[in-house]
Each structure stands twice: as structure tokens, then as C-alpha cells.
Design an enzyme around this catalytic site. Sequence first.
Site, PDB file in Angstrom:
ATOM      1  N   GLY A  81       2.846   5.130   4.396  1.00 46.00           N
ATOM      2  CA  GLY A  81       2.857   3.689   4.168  1.00 46.00           C
ATOM      3  C   GLY A  81       3.876   3.175   3.175  1.00 46.00           C
ATOM      4  O   GLY A  81       3.934   1.971   2.921  1.00 46.00           O
ATOM      5  N   TRP A  83       7.141   2.717   3.265  1.00 46.36           N
ATOM      6  CA  TRP A  83       8.130   1.740   3.748  1.00 46.36           C
ATOM      7  C   TRP A  83       7.497   0.357   3.936  1.00 46.36           C
ATOM      8  O   TRP A  83       8.106  -0.651   3.590  1.00 46.36           O
ATOM      9  CB  TRP A  83       8.776   2.233   5.041  1.00 46.36           C
ATOM     10  N   ASP A 116       0.133   7.401  19.269  1.00 51.24           N
ATOM     11  CA  ASP A 116       1.437   8.013  19.498  1.00 51.24           C
ATOM     12  C   ASP A 116       2.431   6.951  19.961  1.00 51.24           C
ATOM     13  O   ASP A 116       2.204   6.278  20.971  1.00 51.24           O
ATOM     14  CB  ASP A 116       1.286   9.111  20.556  1.00 51.24           C
ATOM     15  N   ASP A 140      11.234   5.740  10.183  1.00 51.95           N
ATOM     16  CA  ASP A 140      11.455   6.942   9.377  1.00 51.95           C
ATOM     17  C   ASP A 140      10.882   8.157  10.106  1.00 51.95           C
ATOM     18  O   ASP A 140      10.577   9.176   9.489  1.00 51.95           O
ATOM     19  CB  ASP A 140      10.812   6.783   7.995  1.00 51.95           C
ATOM     20  N   LYS A 180      16.016   6.941  11.039  1.00 50.66           N
ATOM     21  CA  LYS A 180      16.436   8.241  10.516  1.00 50.66           C
ATOM     22  C   LYS A 180      17.056   9.077  11.631  1.00 50.66           C
ATOM     23  O   LYS A 180      16.554   9.113  12.759  1.00 50.66           O
ATOM     24  CB  LYS A 180      15.241   8.993   9.936  1.00 50.66           C
TER      25      LYS A 180
END
EC number: 2.1.1.166
Length: 230
Positions: A81, A83, A116, A140, A180
Amino acid sequence: MSGSGGKGGGRGGLHVRVKTAKRRSVSSTRWLQRQLNDPYVRRAQAEGYRSRAAYKLIELDEKFGLLKKSRAVVDLGIAPGGWSQVVRKANPRARVAGIDLLPCEPIEGVAILEMDFMDDAAPDALIAALGGAPDLVISDMAANTVGHPQTDHLRTIGLAETAADFAVRNLLPGGAFVAKVFAGGADRELLTLLKRHFTTVKHAKPPASRKGSPELYVIAQGFKGRGDAA
């Protein structure tokens, strides 16, 4: 995941050395010692962030100006959590929806889906939870590493490509995307997609990324809209 005065995070204080316990592996001992001596870990604990990754987004925001103008944000791979905490602190009025397979403790003002992202139902569920289209998508997400750099790179690039596809399908015009990636040279398709749909696409490695880590972030800004891409 996750203002910053002094980007190095500060390196004062004692260096902690951890002895290897009988039931603790050498690698886990090294990890624990690294955590205890990491200035970003100490800052996160002191400033109330759930992970040191928060400072990666803080530093990216300082460089690219991502958060204050964003009103609706999707956080892919939200757990734990950090970010989303950064987003809410920078812009308390922003609507935020996040998704992760891993559980994430509640964050005020953030809708959290424990599912998911690769599930076919996930994109619509995220847009419904957000209450409309986002103007910023942040990711991320990284695949579990297997210790083989090229394999790790390809798996994480696959997640970034899926995140980018979501962004292109759902962002508002003028929006931005952050994800990322791992260095490794297989991101040509991702960059081609982003350059087609955004006015600027850049790579950055924030100071909070660990020294020696292959991670980079791709930052795409100025979404052209689904009908305006060349």
C-alpha cells in the site's frame, strides 16, 4: 511500494550487524541485516509508509510531476500500500483504486480489490471501483524472481505490457502511465506501444531503488487518446 528532503534517505546512525541464528539461512540473515541498515526502511517506519518503495514514487513524482494534477488513479500491485499512501498524501482529493493478489490493509480513500490483475474480469472491476476512467495508472508489479536475470526480466516485462495495455484502453486523454521494468533489452514492444500512444516516454531509476537492482521505471506522459495515436 510506495516530500522528500535528502534523496539518499540519510545514512546517519549505527550500523546493525545480525548474527546468523541456527534456524535462519545465511541469505535470510543478509536480507534482515540489509533491512535493518537501509535508510529508506528507517524513513518509511518513521514517516508512516508501509514500505520503502513509497520513496520510489515520491522521487519519480519530484522528477515528472505525476500526482498533484491526477484526479483518478489506478494502482496495480497495490500491496502493501505504500504507493497509494503517497498518492493520497500528495493529492487527498484523488480517487484511487488498487488491485493485488496479496492482501492489503485498508487505506482511507482507496478502493482495494484482492484479485488477480490478469483475470479477465479485473479491468472492468477496477474501473467500477474507481468510479470512472483514470488519468494515471501506476504499476509496481514484478514477477517473483527465479534468480535468472533474463527470465526475471521477461516475466516482469510481460506484466508491464499487460499494465500498459490496460492504460491504453482506459486512460483519459492527457493521462500518464508508470510501470516497473527490469533492465534486459526485451522491452521493445512495450516502448513501441507507449511511444505510439503517449507524447513522451522515458526511463528512470529513482535513488530509492537498491544499488545493483536491475529495476527501472518507464514513465509515459501525455496520453493521446485511443483514436489519435499515429
